[in-house]
Scaffold this active site. Structure first.
Site, PDB file in Angstrom:
ATOM      1  N   ARG A   1      97.197  11.733  -1.394  1.00 47.34           N
ATOM      2  CA  ARG A   1      98.408  12.487  -1.700  1.00 47.34           C
ATOM      3  C   ARG A   1      99.014  13.054  -0.398  1.00 47.34           C
ATOM      4  O   ARG A   1     100.219  13.064  -0.195  1.00 47.34           O
ATOM      5  CB  ARG A   1      98.017  13.630  -2.649  1.00 47.34           C
ATOM      6  CG  ARG A   1      99.066  14.020  -3.641  1.00 47.34           C
ATOM      7  CD  ARG A   1      98.496  14.976  -4.650  1.00 47.34           C
ATOM      8  NE  ARG A   1      97.922  14.305  -5.800  1.00 47.34           N
ATOM      9  CZ  ARG A   1      98.609  13.847  -6.839  1.00 47.34           C
ATOM     10  NH1 ARG A   1      99.916  13.988  -6.891  1.00 47.34           N
ATOM     11  NH2 ARG A   1      98.014  13.258  -7.841  1.00 47.34           N
TER      12      ARG A   1
ATOM     13  N   MET B   1     108.314  12.974 -10.918  1.00 45.28           N
ATOM     14  CA  MET B   1     107.111  13.131 -11.739  1.00 45.28           C
ATOM     15  C   MET B   1     105.854  12.894 -10.904  1.00 45.28           C
ATOM     16  O   MET B   1     105.064  11.986 -11.177  1.00 45.28           O
ATOM     17  CB  MET B   1     107.174  12.173 -12.937  1.00 45.28           C
ATOM     18  CG  MET B   1     108.440  12.301 -13.762  1.00 45.28           C
ATOM     19  SD  MET B   1     108.808  14.002 -14.264  1.00 45.28           S
ATOM     20  CE  MET B   1     108.119  13.987 -15.905  1.00 45.28           C
ATOM     21  N   ARG B   2     105.679  13.708  -9.898  1.00 49.30           N
ATOM     22  CA  ARG B   2     104.528  13.554  -9.011  1.00 49.30           C
ATOM     23  C   ARG B   2     104.019  14.948  -8.670  1.00 49.30           C
ATOM     24  O   ARG B   2     104.804  15.799  -8.228  1.00 49.30           O
ATOM     25  CB  ARG B   2     105.004  12.835  -7.742  1.00 49.30           C
ATOM     26  CG  ARG B   2     103.942  12.337  -6.845  1.00 49.30           C
ATOM     27  CD  ARG B   2     103.497  10.918  -7.164  1.00 49.30           C
ATOM     28  NE  ARG B   2     102.217  10.667  -6.492  1.00 49.30           N
ATOM     29  CZ  ARG B   2     101.141  10.227  -7.116  1.00 49.30           C
ATOM     30  NH1 ARG B   2     101.166   9.935  -8.386  1.00 49.30           N
ATOM     31  NH2 ARG B   2     100.018  10.060  -6.449  1.00 49.30           N
TER      32      ARG B   2
ATOM     33  N   HIS C   1     113.214  21.742 -15.303  1.00 44.27           N
ATOM     34  CA  HIS C   1     112.193  21.441 -16.308  1.00 44.27           C
ATOM     35  C   HIS C   1     112.820  21.572 -17.694  1.00 44.27           C
ATOM     36  O   HIS C   1     113.544  22.539 -17.958  1.00 44.27           O
ATOM     37  CB  HIS C   1     111.005  22.395 -16.157  1.00 44.27           C
ATOM     38  CG  HIS C   1     109.896  22.088 -17.107  1.00 44.27           C
ATOM     39  ND1 HIS C   1     109.072  20.987 -16.952  1.00 44.27           N
ATOM     40  CD2 HIS C   1     109.490  22.711 -18.239  1.00 44.27           C
ATOM     41  CE1 HIS C   1     108.200  20.960 -17.949  1.00 44.27           C
ATOM     42  NE2 HIS C   1     108.427  21.987 -18.745  1.00 44.27           N
TER      43      HIS C   1
HETATM   44  C1  GAR Z   1     114.726  15.608 -17.110  1.00 41.71           C
HETATM   45  O1  GAR Z   1     114.777  15.958 -18.493  1.00 41.71           O
HETATM   46  C2  GAR Z   1     113.965  16.651 -16.341  1.00 41.71           C
HETATM   47  O2  GAR Z   1     114.158  17.964 -16.826  1.00 41.71           O
HETATM   48  C3  GAR Z   1     112.547  16.204 -16.560  1.00 41.71           C
HETATM   49  O3  GAR Z   1     112.602  14.809 -16.456  1.00 41.71           O
HETATM   50  C4  GAR Z   1     113.885  14.359 -16.902  1.00 41.71           C
HETATM   51  C5  GAR Z   1     114.464  13.473 -15.832  1.00 41.71           C
HETATM   52  O4  GAR Z   1     115.632  12.843 -16.279  1.00 41.71           O
HETATM   53  N1  GAR Z   1     111.665  16.778 -15.588  1.00 41.71           N
HETATM   54  C6  GAR Z   1     110.406  17.166 -15.859  1.00 41.71           C
HETATM   55  O5  GAR Z   1     109.883  17.019 -16.947  1.00 41.71           O
HETATM   56  C7  GAR Z   1     109.671  17.801 -14.697  1.00 41.71           C
HETATM   57  N2  GAR Z   1     108.547  18.547 -15.145  1.00 41.71           N
HETATM   58  P1  GAR Z   1     116.671  12.249 -15.252  1.00 41.71           P
HETATM   59  O6  GAR Z   1     115.892  11.310 -14.342  1.00 41.71           O
HETATM   60  O7  GAR Z   1     117.668  11.515 -16.081  1.00 41.71           O
HETATM   61  O8  GAR Z   1     117.283  13.387 -14.485  1.00 41.71           O
END
Ligand code: GAR
Length: 222
Positions: A69, A94-95, A113
């Site tokens: 990492r 998402m990492r 979030h």
């Molecule tokens: C979004 O809903 C964001 O809030 C979530 O991933 C999605 C990405 O969508 N993030 C998380 O869950 C982080 N913990 P996008 O790629 O269309 O912006």
């Protein structure tokens, strides 16, 4: 606007719809930030081509190429610095990050979030909210701390949960709110109108006369 625009590096892993809303907002001449680059840990992320098509510098740093990492994060850190990034905006990145990387960007890294934090950290936020029967769901933009989905909250938006909602319909309603919330929160942060004070974010100009509660169901229908 007389202040220089802050340079923002967006981190994505997939679709990039929040990224698109940030790019669109930064096109406004009075917006206090500009997008320096979009970086994805997944080379196939759809958001990379969307950003490139809009003339934004993009880079894929595939985390699978690295043994640790730390090695991945050191390349990521170097890329952000090479682009002169001052604020990192995680948008569906998402990492998990090590605390040393987070500390390097302390109080300069934001995340969105899809829940009203501190409720529903982690994954499957909408399914869990539906299972619990909550009446309000929403999204949060916060300053990143080493703990997952934790850190000083800049802004939140609440949406109603409807009886017939599925994970998809609730998710779509929250996502629509995300697309307005993130540009708003980044603007407050980049302009210095939202300031980190310990584990809270304080607003320089707190809105007055706007303290109307959001009721769901609406009071008029009770
Ligand atoms: C979004 O809903 C964001 O809030 C979530 O991933 C999605 C990405 O969508 N993030 C998380 O869950 C982080 N913990 P996008 O790629 O269309 O912006």
């Amino acid at each position: 606007m007389t202040e220089r625009k802050k340079r923002v590096g967006i981190l994505i892993s997939g679709r990039g719809s929040n990224m698109e809303s940030l790019i669109a907002a930064t096109r406004r001449s009075d917006y206090p930030a500009e997008i320096a680059c979009v970086i994805s840990n997944r080379p196939e992320a759809r958001g990379l081509s969307t950003a490139a098509a809009q003339g934004i510098a993009t880079q894929a740093i595939d985390h699978k190429r690295f043994q640790t990492r730390e090695a991945f994060e050191s390349e990521l850190d170097a890329a952000l610095r090479a682009h002169g990034v001052e604020i990192v905006a995680c948008a569906g990145f998402m990492r998990m990050m090590t605390s040393s990387f987070v500390d390097q960007w302390r109080d300069r890294m934001l995340n969105i979030h899809p829940s009203l934090l501190p409720a529903y950290k982690g994954l499957h936020t909408h399914a869990r909210a539906l299972a619990d029967g909550v009446k309000l769901a929403g999204c949060t933009v916060h300053v990143v701390r080493p703990e997952l989905d934790q850190g000083p909250i800049i802004a939140q938006a609440a949406v109603p949960v409807l009886d017939g909602d599925s994970e998809e319909t609730l998710g779509a309603r929250v996502l629509q709110a995300e697309h307005s919330l993130y540009p708003h929160a980044l603007s407050l942060f980049a302009s210095g109108d939202a300031i980190v004070s310990g584990e809270r974010v304080l607003l320089k100009k707190e809105p007055v006369n706007q303290t109307i509660p959001l009721y769901w169901p609406p009071l008029s229908q009770l």
